[in-house]
Design an enzyme around this catalytic site. Structure first.
Site, PDB file in Angstrom:
ATOM      1  N   HIS A 270      44.801  46.678  42.225  1.00 49.25           N
ATOM      2  CA  HIS A 270      44.738  45.370  42.888  1.00 49.25           C
ATOM      3  C   HIS A 270      45.293  45.440  44.311  1.00 49.25           C
ATOM      4  CE1 HIS A 270      43.479  43.864  39.063  1.00 49.25           C
ATOM      5  NE2 HIS A 270      44.651  44.036  38.500  1.00 49.25           N
ATOM      6  N   ASP A 321      38.459  46.380  34.561  1.00 49.32           N
ATOM      7  CA  ASP A 321      39.698  45.680  34.209  1.00 49.32           C
ATOM      8  C   ASP A 321      39.584  44.866  32.929  1.00 49.32           C
ATOM      9  OD1 ASP A 321      42.189  44.474  34.247  1.00 49.32           O
ATOM     10  OD2 ASP A 321      42.060  43.768  36.301  1.00 49.32           O
TER      11      ASP A 321
END
Length: 454
Positions: A270, A321
């Site tokens: 991220h 993810d």
């Protein structure tokens, strides 16, 4: 030795036609010949071949709740409210359930065009939080599911020790994740003994985040694992930034770079909320930025400083993810589209004048995925793994396209899957859009969800 023959392929020095790829018994490429005749014993593919992309961030268990958590709550919803939904969904998941979910995900992953996956795996314990008789039970299920699908896996057992900065005690929803340093070392030692020589398994570690792993424990753990990839969540949410500033007096990426030996082994998942100084620091470190655009959008995380980071030569790749999407196309498209929406310009990440945006995105993701997963892939070249995706050039969406236009069409022409075949270590695991075990695996997955969610 085996032979693979492609009508065309993207090679390190450009596009070529009638490409013969020779592989050895370990699935490594021995030779690549353009302009070749097709041998009688070759496995022949009519489409265009490109090197596979590594999916650098997966939480396999979350495939079971994709599309859930979309009903609004009583107040403002965020990552933190979604996380409670995810925790509740894990309460009933057994090892068999987990393997069924992971196997389904991995088949979908292959069919979408990923040829490896980094499993950021933190579901370690039984439903009540007690240890299994084999502390690596759930990690073994990751590998078993990957073997069912034929997908290479980078196994990243997660160290999760606290619920917040300063060693805040874990919550009940985190009871299946928690390990101290000694238990984590026993886990990683068991995995090295089991899979250290497996060609289709790579081993690394995943300190969950700065909030979940206190500084001293993080340093000890990194020092105890001198080899293999290191993945960590960092600066995903604004609240995380605020909490880190309150506790450490520094922002998360700033603190990580100041306290750990961040280099090419690391993948920073991220890293959404960074200052310009932090962006420069990550780019200079050689680490890979692990971007998960569809999940970040779904959770309202924010958007990565992509134009600045790529302009500095920063390395990056994509991951699915939470698996609300398993498509590399969607991740890459939304990276470019996010920059377009925020800048008001087009072809922002193409890398320069007269360059294909699709090719730049694909090649960067191939390189970043190979680095972050630690598999020798990402290029169709001697010495690399024969991990190859074949695009269906007979599909109407790719009609009359050649060269870079094929990649632009793959990424930007719509949502119809355009991958026809997938080769992993020289073995064809998807042929004509079909995985040989997909009906069996899907049936088990559906029964599992019926029990978990019914």
């Amino acid at each position: 030795m085996s032979n693979l023959f492609f009508a065309s392929a993207l090679l390190p020095d450009g596009w070529a036609e009638n490409v013969l790829v020779t592989t050895n018994a370990r699935g490594r490429i021995g030779a690549v010949t353009a302009g070749a005749a097709c041998p009688a014993d070759a496995d022949r593919f009519a489409g265009t071949a490109v090197a596979g992309i590594g999916n650098l961030h997966s939480h396999a268990h979350q495939r079971a709740i994709a599309g859930m958590g979309e009903v609004s709550g009583d107040g403002s919803d965020s990552f933190w409210s979604w996380r409670e939904v995810m925790y509740r969904a894990l309460d009933r998941m057994t090892p068999d359930d987990f393997q069924a979910v992971a196997a389904q995900l991995y088949v979908e992953t292959l069919k979408a065009g990923y040829t490896a996956i980094a499993e950021f795996h933190y579901l370690h314990h039984d439903r009540d939080g007690s240890a299994f008789s084999d502390p690596a039970e759930m990690s073994h299920r990751v590998v078993a599911a990957a073997r069912e699908a034929g997908l290479p896996v980078t196994l990243l057992p997660v160290l999760y020790n606290a619920s917040g900065f300063g060693g805040t005690p874990p919550t009940s929803g985190q009871r299946r994740f928690i390990n101290d340093g000694a238990r984590f070392l026993r886990l990683t030692g068991a995995l090295r003994a089991a899979y250290g020589g497996d060609d289709d398994v790579r081993l690394g570690i995943a300190p969950h985040s700065l909030r979940a792993v206190p500084d001293a424990l993080l340093g000890e753990t990194v020092a105890a694992h001198p080899d293999g990839p290191i993945h960590i969540h960092v600066a995903e949410q604004r609240k995380e930034v605020e909490d880190c500033l309150a506790h450490h007096g520094r922002r998360p990426v700033e603190h990580l770079l100041a306290t750990q030996p961040v280099d090419g082994r690391w993948c920073l998942i991220h890293a959404t909320h960074m200052t310009d100084t932090e962006v420069r620091g990550v780019a200079a470190s050689g680490a890979v930025a692990g971007l998960c655009l569809t999940t970040e959008a779904n959770l309202g995380d924010g958007f990565y400083a992509a134009e600045r980071y790529l302009g500095l030569g920063g390395r990056w790749g994509v991951g699915s993810d939470s698996h609300i999407s398993v498509s590399p196309v969607e991740e890459l498209r939304w990276l470019e589209y996010g920059v377009r929406l925020t800048s008001g310009r087009r072809t922002v990440l193409s890398g320069g004048p007269r360059r294909s945006t699709g090719r730049r995105l694909v090649e960067d993701a191939q390189a970043g995925g190979a680095q972050a997963t630690s598999f020798e892939t990402g290029r169709i070249a001697p010495g690399r793994r024969a991990d190859i995706v074949v695009l269906d050039t007979g599909h109407p969406l790719l009609a009359a396209r050649t060269g870079d236009a094929l990649l632009d069409g793959w990424i930007f022409s719509g949502n119809v899957p355009l991958v026809s075949d997938v080769v992993v270590a020289g073995r064809t695991v998807v042929r004509d859009r079909r995985h040989p075990r997909e009906e069996e695996i899907a049936g088990r997955f559906k029964k599992t969800l019926g029990r978990l969610l019914g």
